[in-house]
Design a protein around this motif. Structure first.
Motif, PDB file in Angstrom:
ATOM      1  N   ASN A   1      14.834  19.819   3.165  1.00 13.66           N
ATOM      2  CA  ASN A   1      16.096  19.818   2.416  1.00 13.66           C
ATOM      3  C   ASN A   1      16.211  21.036   1.519  1.00 13.66           C
ATOM      4  O   ASN A   1      17.283  21.623   1.398  1.00 13.66           O
ATOM      5  CB  ASN A   1      16.242  18.535   1.602  1.00 13.66           C
ATOM      6  CG  ASN A   1      16.476  17.328   2.470  1.00 13.66           C
ATOM      7  OD1 ASN A   1      16.909  17.441   3.620  1.00 13.66           O
ATOM      8  ND2 ASN A   1      16.196  16.157   1.938  1.00 13.66           N
ATOM      9  N   ASN A   2      15.115  21.427   0.884  1.00 21.58           N
ATOM     10  CA  ASN A   2      15.137  22.626   0.038  1.00 21.58           C
ATOM     11  C   ASN A   2      15.383  23.881   0.861  1.00 21.58           C
ATOM     12  O   ASN A   2      16.095  24.777   0.431  1.00 21.58           O
ATOM     13  CB  ASN A   2      13.833  22.761  -0.734  1.00 21.58           C
ATOM     14  CG  ASN A   2      13.979  22.329  -2.164  1.00 21.58           C
ATOM     15  OD1 ASN A   2      15.079  22.215  -2.688  1.00 21.58           O
ATOM     16  ND2 ASN A   2      12.861  22.069  -2.805  1.00 21.58           N
ATOM     17  N   ASN A   3      14.771  23.969   2.043  1.00 25.42           N
ATOM     18  CA  ASN A   3      14.997  25.126   2.919  1.00 25.42           C
ATOM     19  C   ASN A   3      16.450  25.201   3.352  1.00 25.42           C
ATOM     20  O   ASN A   3      17.028  26.283   3.406  1.00 25.42           O
ATOM     21  CB  ASN A   3      14.082  25.072   4.143  1.00 25.42           C
ATOM     22  CG  ASN A   3      12.671  25.519   3.819  1.00 25.42           C
ATOM     23  OD1 ASN A   3      12.434  26.201   2.824  1.00 25.42           O
ATOM     24  ND2 ASN A   3      11.736  25.113   4.643  1.00 25.42           N
TER      25      ASN A   3
ATOM     26  N   HIS B   1       7.543  16.473   3.221  1.00 24.44           N
ATOM     27  CA  HIS B   1       8.129  17.189   4.352  1.00 24.44           C
ATOM     28  C   HIS B   1       9.652  17.163   4.272  1.00 24.44           C
ATOM     29  O   HIS B   1      10.315  18.199   4.442  1.00 24.44           O
ATOM     30  CB  HIS B   1       7.631  16.563   5.661  1.00 24.44           C
ATOM     31  CG  HIS B   1       8.174  17.223   6.876  1.00 24.44           C
ATOM     32  ND1 HIS B   1       9.111  16.626   7.671  1.00 24.44           N
ATOM     33  CD2 HIS B   1       7.932  18.442   7.417  1.00 24.44           C
ATOM     34  CE1 HIS B   1       9.421  17.447   8.663  1.00 24.44           C
ATOM     35  NE2 HIS B   1       8.713  18.550   8.526  1.00 24.44           N
ATOM     36  N   THR B   2      10.218  15.997   3.995  1.00 23.18           N
ATOM     37  CA  THR B   2      11.673  15.870   3.856  1.00 23.18           C
ATOM     38  C   THR B   2      12.177  16.738   2.704  1.00 23.18           C
ATOM     39  O   THR B   2      13.200  17.422   2.832  1.00 23.18           O
ATOM     40  CB  THR B   2      12.053  14.399   3.616  1.00 23.18           C
ATOM     41  OG1 THR B   2      11.593  13.629   4.725  1.00 23.18           O
ATOM     42  CG2 THR B   2      13.543  14.222   3.457  1.00 23.18           C
TER      43      THR B   2
ATOM     44  N   ILE C   1       0.835  -1.199   0.000  1.00 26.28           N
ATOM     45  CA  ILE C   1       0.000   0.000   0.000  1.00 26.28           C
ATOM     46  C   ILE C   1       0.871   1.251   0.000  1.00 26.28           C
ATOM     47  O   ILE C   1       1.989   1.254   0.525  1.00 26.28           O
ATOM     48  CB  ILE C   1      -0.970   0.042   1.205  1.00 26.28           C
ATOM     49  CG1 ILE C   1      -0.214   0.011   2.539  1.00 26.28           C
ATOM     50  CG2 ILE C   1      -2.002  -1.054   1.106  1.00 26.28           C
ATOM     51  CD1 ILE C   1      -1.096   0.221   3.764  1.00 26.28           C
ATOM     52  N   LEU C   2       0.335   2.287  -0.596  1.00 28.13           N
ATOM     53  CA  LEU C   2       0.920   3.622  -0.523  1.00 28.13           C
ATOM     54  C   LEU C   2       0.020   4.416   0.402  1.00 28.13           C
ATOM     55  O   LEU C   2      -1.199   4.472   0.191  1.00 28.13           O
ATOM     56  CB  LEU C   2       0.966   4.271  -1.909  1.00 28.13           C
ATOM     57  CG  LEU C   2       1.542   5.677  -1.968  1.00 28.13           C
ATOM     58  CD1 LEU C   2       3.032   5.662  -1.615  1.00 28.13           C
ATOM     59  CD2 LEU C   2       1.335   6.289  -3.345  1.00 28.13           C
ATOM     60  N   THR C   3       0.607   5.014   1.438  1.00 33.79           N
ATOM     61  CA  THR C   3      -0.199   5.734   2.424  1.00 33.79           C
ATOM     62  C   THR C   3       0.000   7.235   2.316  1.00 33.79           C
ATOM     63  O   THR C   3       1.022   7.708   1.824  1.00 33.79           O
ATOM     64  CB  THR C   3       0.169   5.298   3.859  1.00 33.79           C
ATOM     65  OG1 THR C   3       1.514   5.692   4.136  1.00 33.79           O
ATOM     66  CG2 THR C   3       0.006   3.793   4.046  1.00 33.79           C
ATOM     67  N   ARG C   4      -0.988   7.976   2.809  1.00 32.45           N
ATOM     68  CA  ARG C   4      -0.858   9.435   2.897  1.00 32.45           C
ATOM     69  C   ARG C   4       0.356   9.799   3.727  1.00 32.45           C
ATOM     70  O   ARG C   4       1.089  10.715   3.416  1.00 32.45           O
ATOM     71  CB  ARG C   4      -2.095  10.032   3.564  1.00 32.45           C
ATOM     72  CG  ARG C   4      -3.154  10.439   2.624  1.00 32.45           C
ATOM     73  CD  ARG C   4      -4.199  11.260   3.353  1.00 32.45           C
ATOM     74  NE  ARG C   4      -5.439  11.144   2.623  1.00 32.45           N
ATOM     75  CZ  ARG C   4      -6.624  11.153   3.170  1.00 32.45           C
ATOM     76  NH1 ARG C   4      -6.765  11.254   4.466  1.00 32.45           N
ATOM     77  NH2 ARG C   4      -7.694  11.060   2.420  1.00 32.45           N
ATOM     78  N   ARG C   5       0.544   9.077   4.818  1.00 31.13           N
ATOM     79  CA  ARG C   5       1.659   9.355   5.718  1.00 31.13           C
ATOM     80  C   ARG C   5       3.002   9.288   4.972  1.00 31.13           C
ATOM     81  O   ARG C   5       3.853  10.149   5.137  1.00 31.13           O
ATOM     82  CB  ARG C   5       1.651   8.368   6.884  1.00 31.13           C
ATOM     83  CG  ARG C   5       2.805   8.563   7.828  1.00 31.13           C
ATOM     84  CD  ARG C   5       2.809   7.489   8.917  1.00 31.13           C
ATOM     85  NE  ARG C   5       4.000   7.588   9.700  1.00 31.13           N
ATOM     86  CZ  ARG C   5       4.091   8.249  10.840  1.00 31.13           C
ATOM     87  NH1 ARG C   5       3.049   8.876  11.327  1.00 31.13           N
ATOM     88  NH2 ARG C   5       5.233   8.295  11.485  1.00 31.13           N
ATOM     89  N   THR C   6       3.180   8.264   4.146  1.00 30.17           N
ATOM     90  CA  THR C   6       4.424   8.110   3.399  1.00 30.17           C
ATOM     91  C   THR C   6       4.654   9.289   2.462  1.00 30.17           C
ATOM     92  O   THR C   6       5.752   9.841   2.395  1.00 30.17           O
ATOM     93  CB  THR C   6       4.405   6.798   2.589  1.00 30.17           C
ATOM     94  OG1 THR C   6       4.183   5.711   3.479  1.00 30.17           O
ATOM     95  CG2 THR C   6       5.701   6.587   1.857  1.00 30.17           C
ATOM     96  N   ILE C   7       3.608   9.690   1.745  1.00 30.20           N
ATOM     97  CA  ILE C   7       3.724  10.814   0.815  1.00 30.20           C
ATOM     98  C   ILE C   7       3.998  12.112   1.568  1.00 30.20           C
ATOM     99  O   ILE C   7       4.867  12.899   1.182  1.00 30.20           O
ATOM    100  CB  ILE C   7       2.449  10.949  -0.047  1.00 30.20           C
ATOM    101  CG1 ILE C   7       2.315   9.759  -0.983  1.00 30.20           C
ATOM    102  CG2 ILE C   7       2.448  12.257  -0.829  1.00 30.20           C
ATOM    103  CD1 ILE C   7       3.344   9.692  -2.085  1.00 30.20           C
ATOM    104  N   LEU C   8       3.268  12.342   2.646  1.00 28.77           N
ATOM    105  CA  LEU C   8       3.478  13.568   3.423  1.00 28.77           C
ATOM    106  C   LEU C   8       4.881  13.606   4.025  1.00 28.77           C
ATOM    107  O   LEU C   8       5.518  14.664   4.055  1.00 28.77           O
ATOM    108  CB  LEU C   8       2.411  13.709   4.509  1.00 28.77           C
ATOM    109  CG  LEU C   8       1.018  14.038   3.990  1.00 28.77           C
ATOM    110  CD1 LEU C   8       0.005  13.947   5.121  1.00 28.77           C
ATOM    111  CD2 LEU C   8       0.991  15.409   3.337  1.00 28.77           C
ATOM    112  N   ASP C   9       5.373  12.468   4.464  1.00 26.96           N
ATOM    113  CA  ASP C   9       6.733  12.403   4.997  1.00 26.96           C
ATOM    114  C   ASP C   9       7.755  12.734   3.908  1.00 26.96           C
ATOM    115  O   ASP C   9       8.706  13.480   4.136  1.00 26.96           O
ATOM    116  CB  ASP C   9       7.004  11.020   5.586  1.00 26.96           C
ATOM    117  CG  ASP C   9       8.348  10.936   6.267  1.00 26.96           C
ATOM    118  OD1 ASP C   9       8.631  11.807   7.125  1.00 26.96           O
ATOM    119  OD2 ASP C   9       9.115  10.001   5.961  1.00 26.96           O
ATOM    120  N   ARG C  10       7.531  12.209   2.716  1.00 29.96           N
ATOM    121  CA  ARG C  10       8.435  12.474   1.584  1.00 29.96           C
ATOM    122  C   ARG C  10       8.426  13.966   1.228  1.00 29.96           C
ATOM    123  O   ARG C  10       9.469  14.574   0.999  1.00 29.96           O
ATOM    124  CB  ARG C  10       7.993  11.631   0.391  1.00 29.96           C
ATOM    125  CG  ARG C  10       8.749  11.847  -0.879  1.00 29.96           C
ATOM    126  CD  ARG C  10      10.039  11.044  -0.876  1.00 29.96           C
ATOM    127  NE  ARG C  10      10.663  11.062  -2.168  1.00 29.96           N
ATOM    128  CZ  ARG C  10      10.984   9.984  -2.856  1.00 29.96           C
ATOM    129  NH1 ARG C  10      10.751   8.797  -2.371  1.00 29.96           N
ATOM    130  NH2 ARG C  10      11.557  10.102  -4.022  1.00 29.96           N
TER     131      ARG C  10
END
Length: 153
Positions: A144-146, A139-140, A128-137
């Motif tokens: 990193n961009n900041n 966020h990271t 499964i692909l979860t919202r949490r995984t996408i949001l974590d990606r």
């Protein structure tokens, strides 16, 4: 300015972001509803995939689907739990992704679903692909961009 056009974020495939099938709670099509309710209650999940013995995806089962199935005219008929099977109550209409789909496509589907099932080319459940995984990606990526922008200043 932070860009999401980066192929690192949205253009990548979801293969590396999924929770693998071996780690996903699921039930089988012929399990009774009592077993499915126990799995949902013990895991705390709102829904789980319904698979057959060969890991082919058939649908999703949730507490709502189970309760709708045992709701009588005057009471909840709990005794039906052990006699009804999951395939009688499951939702067969579900969004899914291919293992080679992009994160962007996954993000589109996750707007309306807390998780999306991922299938391989033979329609076998991969995870499964979860919202949490996408949001974590995301966020990271933002962090990193900041940091990169702070270094440029």
């Amino acid at each position: 300015m932070i860009s999401l056009q980066s192929s690192k974020v949205l253009g990548a495939t979801i293969k590396d972001l999924i929770i693998p099938a071996e780690r996903v709670a699921h039930v089988q099509v012929k399990n009774n509803l009592e077993h499915a309710l126990l799995v949902l209650t013990k895991t705390g999940y709102t829904a789980v995939p319904v698979l057959d013995a060969k890991y082919k995806l058939h649908g999703l089962i949730s507490i709502t689907h189970i309760m709708d199935s045992i709701l009588g005219l005057e009471r909840i008929e709990f005794e039906r739990l052990e006699h009804m099977v999951v395939e009688e109550a499951m939702n067969k209409e579900l969004a899914s992704l291919s293992i080679s789909d992009t994160v962007e496509k996954g993000l589109e589907l996750l707007v309306d679903h807390p998780f999306v099932c991922v299938l391989n080319d033979e329609n076998i459940f991969e995870g499964i692909l979860t919202r949490r995984t996408i949001l974590d990606r995301l966020h990271t990526h933002f962090i990193n961009n900041n940091k990169e922008q702070d270094l440029e200043i």
